[in-house]
Design an enzyme around this catalytic site. Structure first.
Site, PDB file in Angstrom:
ATOM      1  N   GLY A   1       0.823  -1.205   0.000  1.00  0.00           N
ATOM      2  CA  GLY A   1       0.000   0.000   0.000  1.00  0.00           C
ATOM      3  C   GLY A   1       0.853   1.248   0.000  1.00  0.00           C
ATOM      4  CB  THR A   2       2.848   2.857  -1.865  1.00  0.00           C
ATOM      5  OG1 THR A   2       3.564   1.988  -1.024  1.00  0.00           O
ATOM      6  CG2 THR A   2       3.705   4.050  -2.169  1.00  0.00           C
ATOM      7  CB  THR A   3      -0.209   7.508  -2.365  1.00  0.00           C
ATOM      8  OG1 THR A   3      -1.354   6.771  -1.966  1.00  0.00           O
ATOM      9  CG2 THR A   3      -0.596   8.496  -3.448  1.00  0.00           C
TER      10      THR A   3
END
Lengths: 253, 237
Positions: free
Chosen positions: B39-41
């Site tokens: 999970g990353t942006t």
């Protein structure tokens, strides 16, 4: 034999008592026996020329070349044993493509020349191989800056950067002529150089030698900055003009 | 594993803006992610004279948030950085290989390597080992040949140059926002605001992104790092 200094010229792995490696020097001799080749870094590109002796009247024109493309913007002109030189050309091509594959940029001319120097030098270190009997003139034009550069790679592995140089039989005379040309016109363009290099090769050609064919190639605006043979018509025109001027000069003498 | 994350540029060229009262240490010695971080942006955009890179700071191990202040933007050369998403282990390994090769290449070259070259090195390894890797990368930086550049290297190992890019699980929520609001030729301040806002929006929607918004502005003259804490994000949702 001992003490005479003789017998030290058979192997590249043995120095002579005065610190020389004769086999490497003999490789240099192989270059001196070859037809003259020259290259000039002009304002807008590089011009190569070679005097190719015609070994037979039946040899097809435009074959058995002495100037080779290395990559799109690099070429190589050869003095000495062409068979040996083809190894150098092949190595240069693979170094160029390998660099492109790894780094996605054209190999800098300095780096390519230096790597070929290392390659040539490796063949002066082992008894199982002999040095290359050739000297290569490597000319490139930078993709972005359009800056021309020229290198001379010798059988001993040394690499020199030149604005212009010549190798082979007529190298001394050719270098003197090139110096005169560049002194008169330091802003020389490749188009202008065409006739002048044709003149130099014709002038340094020894009448005692076999007939020769003039090979000229360039990397300049006219070839879209790619290494290409000078178009036949243009070469013939330059050659005819050069011969006309040479004859006129001889009559003056 | 070599701790390349601890490397910091030296000299005046590196300016760090950490707000007063920031709960994290200014010299931030926190270790990079030690577990998977799917999970990353990541948001990166070109502007007039450089690029801005932005990332959230959440590293998760399944449900558990293993690190709430991680760095997902890593340095590979003086003016070249990479945003990492996917497996932390894989992307760290790739980064340290490229760091090594690019360092050698720069020595041989005698000048700054290009962003193009760095992206190509990432691509070679991402593509050749695609069966074993989980890595989405955005390579960005500045060089004298082509100025500010961004290369996106998604899962299969393609390499595309783009004017702006978003990656990671949070990117899906903001691609429309970016397409609607990105303009070529923005000023540095405009671009930084745009990129930080995009990241903050993604954080607000994506459960696997969160923490702070770290950003990096790369120009010809300097690299500026900034951070916005999690309770001061520029969105009101």
């Amino acid at each position: 034999m001992a003490g005479t200094g003789a017998g030290y010229d058979l192997s590249v792995t043995t120095f002579s008592p005065d610190g020389r490696v004769f086999q490497v020097e003999y490789a240099g001799k192989a270059v001196e026996n070859s037809g003259t080749t020259l290259a000039i870094c002009c304002k807008d590109g590089v011009v190569f020329a070679a005097e190719k002796f015609l070994l037979s009247k039946m040899l097809v024109h435009g074959t058995a070349k002495r100037i080779f493309p290395v990559h799109r913007r690099a070429g190589m002109s050869i003095a000495g044993m062409v068979a040996d030189a083809r190894q150098i050309v092949s190595r240069a091509r693979s170094e160029a493509t390998q660099f492109m594959n790894a780094y996605c940029e054209e190999i800098p001319p300095e780096l390519l020349a230096e790597r070929l120097g290392l390659f040539m030098h490796a063949y002066t270190l082992y008894w199982s191989v002999r040095p290359f009997g050739c000297t290569a003139l490597l000319g490139c034009v930078d993709e972005e800056t359009k800056k021309p550069s020229l290198f001379c790679i010798e059988p001993n592995g040394m690499v020199y950067k030149y604005t212009a140089t010549a190798e082979g039989k007529g190298k001394q005379a050719a270098k003197t002529e090139i110096e005169k040309v560049l002194a008169n016109n330091p802003e020389l363009t490749c188009e202008q150089a065409l006739m002048l290099v044709a003149k130099i090769i014709h002038k340094v050609h020894d009448e005692k030698d076999k007939d020769f064919e003039l090979e000229i190639s360039w990397i300049c605006p006219a070839s879209n900055y790619e290494h290409a043979q000078v178009p036949v018509e243009q070469r013939k025109a330059a050659e005819a003009e050069a011969e006309r001027i040479l004859e006129a000069e001889q009559e003056d003498d | 594993m070599m701790d390349f994350m601890a490397q910091r540029p030296v000299g005046q060229e590196f300016v760090r803006h950490v707000e007063d009262g920031c709960p994290y240490r200014a010299d931030d010695v926190m270790k990079p992610e030690q577990a998977v971080s799917t999970g990353t942006t990541l948001v990166v955009a070109e502007f007039d004279g450089g690029v801005v890179m932005c990332a959230d700071t959440r590293t998760s191990t399944g449900q558990y948030c293993a690190n709430r202040a991680s760095r997902k933007i890593s340095k590979v050369h003086d003016r070249i950085f990479v945003c990492r998403s996917g497996s932390a282990a894989d992307t760290q390994a790739l980064t340290s290989f490229v760091l090594h090769y690019l360092g050698q290449h720069a020595v041989e070259l005698g000048k700054q390597p290009t962003v193009n070259t760095a992206a190509n090195l990432f691509k070679i390894m991402a593509y050749n080992n695609k069966d074993h890797l989980l890595a989405g990368l955005i390579v960005a930086g500045y060089d004298d040949k082509k100025g500010g550049q961004i290369y996106s290297i998604p899962l299969g190992g393609t390499r595309v140059r783009v004017p702006y890019a978003a990656d990671g699980s949070g990117s899906g929520y903001i691609k429309g926002f970016m397409d609607a609001n990105y303009r070529p030729g923005m000023s540095k301040a405009e671009c930084l605001e745009f990129v930080q806002k995009a990241t903050a929006l993604a954080i607000s929607r994506d459960g696997s992104s969160g923490g702070m918004v770290r950003s990096l502005v790369i120009t010809k003259d300097k690299v500026e790092e900034a951070v916005i804490e999690g309770n001061k994000l520029p969105v009101d949702l």
